[in-house]
Design an enzyme around this catalytic site. Structure first.
Site, PDB file in Angstrom:
ATOM      1  N   ARG A 112      39.584  98.814 132.022  1.00  8.19           N
ATOM      2  CA  ARG A 112      38.279  99.075 131.410  1.00  8.19           C
ATOM      3  C   ARG A 112      38.126  98.139 130.229  1.00  8.19           C
ATOM      4  O   ARG A 112      39.076  97.480 129.830  1.00  8.19           O
ATOM      5  CB  ARG A 112      38.174 100.536 130.987  1.00  8.19           C
ATOM      6  N   CYS A 116      33.387  90.166 128.960  1.00  6.83           N
ATOM      7  CA  CYS A 116      33.166  89.161 127.927  1.00  6.83           C
ATOM      8  C   CYS A 116      31.854  89.483 127.206  1.00  6.83           C
ATOM      9  O   CYS A 116      30.843  89.744 127.850  1.00  6.83           O
ATOM     10  CB  CYS A 116      33.081  87.793 128.594  1.00  6.83           C
ATOM     11  N   ASN A 150      32.219 102.780 125.100  1.00  7.28           N
ATOM     12  CA  ASN A 150      33.372 103.567 124.647  1.00  7.28           C
ATOM     13  C   ASN A 150      34.366 102.647 123.949  1.00  7.28           C
ATOM     14  O   ASN A 150      34.698 101.584 124.480  1.00  7.28           O
ATOM     15  CB  ASN A 150      34.076 104.208 125.855  1.00  7.28           C
ATOM     16  N   GLU A 151      34.779 103.013 122.768  1.00 14.12           N
ATOM     17  CA  GLU A 151      35.850 102.298 122.064  1.00 14.12           C
ATOM     18  C   GLU A 151      35.808 100.780 122.261  1.00 14.12           C
ATOM     19  O   GLU A 151      36.736 100.176 122.802  1.00 14.12           O
ATOM     20  CB  GLU A 151      37.214 102.843 122.477  1.00 14.12           C
ATOM     21  N   CYS A 156      37.726  88.192 123.532  1.00 18.04           N
ATOM     22  CA  CYS A 156      37.636  87.259 124.669  1.00 18.04           C
ATOM     23  C   CYS A 156      37.738  85.817 124.176  1.00 18.04           C
ATOM     24  O   CYS A 156      37.239  85.482 123.108  1.00 18.04           O
ATOM     25  CB  CYS A 156      36.309  87.480 125.396  1.00 18.04           C
ATOM     26  N   CYS A 161      32.490  82.116 125.420  1.00 22.76           N
ATOM     27  CA  CYS A 161      32.727  82.501 124.026  1.00 22.76           C
ATOM     28  C   CYS A 161      32.942  81.256 123.163  1.00 22.76           C
ATOM     29  O   CYS A 161      32.468  81.191 122.028  1.00 22.76           O
ATOM     30  CB  CYS A 161      33.915  83.447 123.912  1.00 22.76           C
ATOM     31  N   GLU A 302      36.840 112.410 119.592  1.00 26.78           N
ATOM     32  CA  GLU A 302      37.957 112.709 120.487  1.00 26.78           C
ATOM     33  C   GLU A 302      39.188 113.077 119.673  1.00 26.78           C
ATOM     34  O   GLU A 302      39.484 112.434 118.662  1.00 26.78           O
ATOM     35  CB  GLU A 302      38.337 111.490 121.333  1.00 26.78           C
ATOM     36  N   GLU A 350      45.624 108.914 133.408  1.00 25.13           N
ATOM     37  CA  GLU A 350      45.549 109.997 132.422  1.00 25.13           C
ATOM     38  C   GLU A 350      45.825 111.379 133.011  1.00 25.13           C
ATOM     39  O   GLU A 350      45.430 112.389 132.452  1.00 25.13           O
ATOM     40  CB  GLU A 350      44.213 109.914 131.680  1.00 25.13           C
ATOM     41  N   HIS A 353      47.568 113.369 130.483  1.00 25.22           N
ATOM     42  CA  HIS A 353      46.992 113.463 129.142  1.00 25.22           C
ATOM     43  C   HIS A 353      46.535 114.894 128.900  1.00 25.22           C
ATOM     44  O   HIS A 353      45.986 115.539 129.784  1.00 25.22           O
ATOM     45  CB  HIS A 353      45.805 112.502 128.999  1.00 25.22           C
TER      46      HIS A 353
HETATM   47  C1  GLA Z   1      40.638 106.921 124.206  1.00 24.51           C
HETATM   48  C2  GLA Z   1      39.502 106.861 125.204  1.00 24.51           C
HETATM   49  C3  GLA Z   1      39.512 107.971 126.183  1.00 24.51           C
HETATM   50  C4  GLA Z   1      40.912 108.303 126.637  1.00 24.51           C
HETATM   51  C5  GLA Z   1      41.761 108.594 125.429  1.00 24.51           C
HETATM   52  C6  GLA Z   1      43.161 108.993 125.775  1.00 24.51           C
HETATM   53  O1  GLA Z   1      40.334 107.532 123.042  1.00 24.51           O
HETATM   54  O2  GLA Z   1      38.246 106.789 124.582  1.00 24.51           O
HETATM   55  O3  GLA Z   1      38.729 107.573 127.290  1.00 24.51           O
HETATM   56  O4  GLA Z   1      41.441 107.243 127.351  1.00 24.51           O
HETATM   57  O5  GLA Z   1      41.827 107.438 124.652  1.00 24.51           O
HETATM   58  O6  GLA Z   1      43.918 109.268 124.632  1.00 24.51           O
HETATM   59 ZN    ZN Z   2      34.079  85.417 126.641  1.00 28.63          ZN
END
Ligand code: GLA
Ligand code: ZN
Length: 668
Positions: A112, A116, A150-151, A156, A161, A302, A350, A353
């Site tokens: 995931r 780029c 997400n996060e 890159c 780039c 989270e 996961e 997890h």
């Molecule tokens: C990150 C992600 C989640 C998951 C958790 C696991 O925070 O945003 O999708 O992968 O880690 O700890």
């Molecule tokens: Zn790039």
């Protein structure tokens, strides 16, 4: 236009990935969510591949169904744009999307966050999905906020780039001559004669120029920020009334969150402390995230309800610790306590997890019961806790660009790590019962009584001036070794260290000695106490300042190690070395005394008990958290408090069990 989030309750919920489970599970999910006191679910964070099956082929049926089930069960939505992972067919059809890593190797499909930030196809397809999501669900009554991607965070180094970097540099420097000067390309005869010669700093290319490395980090942080803004534009256009966030990661090095934060409506972040994390390490990160938007309440987006799966040893959170850490977030200004994730994945990375619902799906499991108990408790108290702001007179200055500058520096010591120094100083103050804001050096410092700037190597325009103004007005300032070394382009100040902070501190730092890991020097304080010190030992020339501690060893024995200089109504302290805990605490004690900083309500707390104060129009709440695995007693000043959680009257002594929490109000 920004939207002011105005949540009706403390958000209690988290990531929900129903597409990993058969439809028969979904009704049970909603039933259990209600039992767990969940009021919000975040989805479909990784939904892209299950929503867009081909260029013009979409399947929203499953998401429609899940959303209706959640809605009829009274669960609100934190809707993700779903763009955090690209489906296989997209990467296959549009290879420009796949990143090139720091070794210069182009990624293949998989994982995931692999895109780029300058890929035109990613921009087109991700905003396409965001548009579909906003059009389809934007007016859904359950929608409470947007969660973009997400996060964010991967760097890159691809050719797209590289091209964009050159254009970015042209805008930043105007001429190649200016760039050559700023990066000091005369070193090793590396002067560029054409913009096309500039390469991204992959591992086997140019990595000897901090100016280049820092600029590449700035550029990548800004590129990802723009990628986020592209989705945000779509959402703002279609759903201007819905607040927007993206989940941050605390002390995450690649992204300059200070630059990102103004565009978001609310800060959210994912807190995954290691099993041996100290309370102050967690507090520091909460304070940093709170400081991104001027103290505005934020979201714990989270946390694991029980364990992670990606640490070396994924220990369980002990009974009570999940609750304690949830309240710790609230003590630091959170109005949301959320988890990753709802139900354990049945397979893949996961699978192990922690989740609210284990594979067995039972509600009599310890973790489920702890989550449900917390949910019920939050619902009882949220009316009084929502919206308060953390009150503190102390600011730590934290700057991402400075972090990069400190750690790209070759010398003076491999052990000089920005976060480590920050944590050491923050925890010494934490031990004295004081939590600080952690803010950008460019923020308004005028309200603070004590300002701490650990290892502020890079002093940007305006920063010395605003610190001086605060100290003039009576604040105390503390800075350390490796401060005032370079300007915003990481060129050395050539008028003596600590550069623009010299006259404030009344010193000149002539040399800095690096101590190997086990080496120590000694400190002799003016009150005759003794301490040890490590890491670096600056040789300081006094230019008006007074020494409050001297070195006891080596050729610089007897020379100043820690100094103070009265400046205006205030005072500026310089730590030329890293004192041990006792030494640090004694310096903080004198700075606190001088500047009039006090503990919340004047309450002093035993070791590893944390106390913060949140103030709203309803009044002031004291959060008192026992991070110890044993019971503690806290003496309260002679007045009555009421405990918000159990509605008991508390006077004189508060007894907290192991990992216990109290929220106290003076409204009895
Ligand atoms: C990150 C992600 C989640 C998951 C958790 C696991 O925070 O945003 O999708 O992968 O880690 O700890
Ligand atoms: Zn790039």
């Amino acid at each position: 236009m920004q939207v002011k989030p105005n949540f009706p309750f403390v958000l209690h919920g988290g990531d929900y990935n129903p597409e990993q489970w058969p439809i028969e599970t979904w009704d049970e999910d909603v039933r259990l969510m209600q039992r767990a006191g969940w009021n919000i679910a975040t989805l479909p964070v990784f939904g892209w591949g299950n929503l867009q099956l081909g260029e013009n082929e979409w399947n929203f049926t499953w998401l429609d169904q899940v959303i209706e089930k959640l809605h009829s069960g009274g669960i609100r939505l934190c809707l993700a744009t779903g763009t955090a992972a690209t489906p296989p067919w997209i990467d296959q059809a549009y290879p420009d999307i796949l990143r090139t890593d720091s070794k210069g190797v182009k990624r293949r499909h998989g994982g995931r966050h692999t895109c780029c930030p300058h890929s035109p196809n990613f921009a087109r397809l991700s905003t396409g999905l965001a548009t579909k999501m906003a059009e389809r669900y934007g007016s859904h009554p359950a929608l409470l906020l947007w969660h973009i991607s997400n996060e964010y965070g991967e760097t890159c180094y691809c050719n797209l780039c590289a091209e964009a970097f050159r254009s970015w540099l042209k805008v930043r420097y105007g001429t190649l001559a200016e760039l050559n000067f700023r990066w000091n390309m005369a070193f090793w005869g590396q002067t560029y004669t054409d913009w096309s010669q500039i390469e991204p700093p992959v591992e086997n290319a140019q990595r000897n120029f901090q100016g280049l490395l820092i600029d590449y980090d700035r550029f990548q942080s800004e590129s990802l920020h723009n990628q986020c803004l592209a989705e945000m534009e779509v959402l703002r256009r279609i759903t201007p009334q819905i607040p927007i966030t993206t989940n941050f990661m605390g002390t995450f090095k690649p992204l300059d969150y200070h630059k990102w934060a103004p565009d978001l409506d609310i800060i959210s972040w994912d807190s995954y402390p290691a099993r041996n994390a100290t309370p102050s390490q967690i507090a520091l990160r909460h304070s940093l995230m709170r400081g991104l938007k001027d103290g505005q309440p934020w979201m714990l987006m989270e946390q694991t309800p029980s364990q992670q799966n990606w640490q070396s040893y994924n220990s369980l959170k002990r009974p009570g610790v999940m609750r304690l850490w949830s309240y710790q977030a609230m003590a630091h200004g959170a109005d949301a306590v959320m988890y990753f994730q709802w139900r354990r994945s049945p397979g893949a990375q996961e699978m192990l997890h922690g989740a609210v619902v284990e594979h067995a799906g039972r509600e009599d499991a310890r973790v489920f019961k702890e989550v449900a108990a917390l949910g019920a408790e939050l619902a009882r108290i949220e009316k009084v806790t929502l919206g308060g702001r953390v009150k503190t007179d102390v600011a730590f200055l934290f700057d991402w660009e400075n972090w990069w500058a400190v750690e790209y520096s070759s010398g003076p010591s491999v052990d000089l790590k920005y976060i480590k120094v920050m944590e050491t100083l923050y925890s010494a103050l934490f031990d004295l019962g004081i939590v600080a804001d952690v803010v950008s050096p460019n923020s308004d410092l005028s309200g603070y009584r004590l300002i701490v700037a650990p290892a502020l190597k890079m002093v940007k325009p305006g920063v010395a001036e605003s610190i001086k103004a605060a100290v003039q007005g009576g604040a105390s300032f503390i800075t350390t070794f490796f401060s005032g070394i370079t300007d915003a382009t990481d060129r050395a100040f050539t008028n003596g260290y600590p550069g623009p902070l010299s006259d404030l501190l009344g010193i000149w730092v002539e040399e800095s000695d690096a101590l190997a890991q086990d080496d120590r020097n000694g400190l002799h304080f003016s009150d005759q106490s003794e301490s040890q010190c490590s890491l670096l030992c600056d040789r300081i020339q006094l230019q008006g300042a007074e020494a409050i501690a001297h070195y006891t060893k080596d050729f610089y024995a007897g020379e100043p190690a820690i100094t103070v200089f009265p400046y205006g109504e205030g005072a500026a302290f310089y730590l030329g070395t890293l004192p041990d805990r006792a030494g640090l605490k004694s310096v903080f004690r004198s700075a606190i005394r001088r500047s009039g900083v006090t503990m919340p309500h004047g309450i002093s707390v035993p070791k590893d008990v944390e106390i913060t104060e949140r103030v709203s129009e309803l009044g002031s709440l004291l959060y008192i958290l026992n991070h110890n695995s044993n019971e503690v007693e806290i003496l309260l000043p002679a007045r009555n408090y009421r405990s918000v959680i159990d509605d008991a009257v508390v006077n004189h002594t508060l007894t907290l069990p192991a990992y216990g929490v109290a929220i106290l109000t003076t409204e009895v």
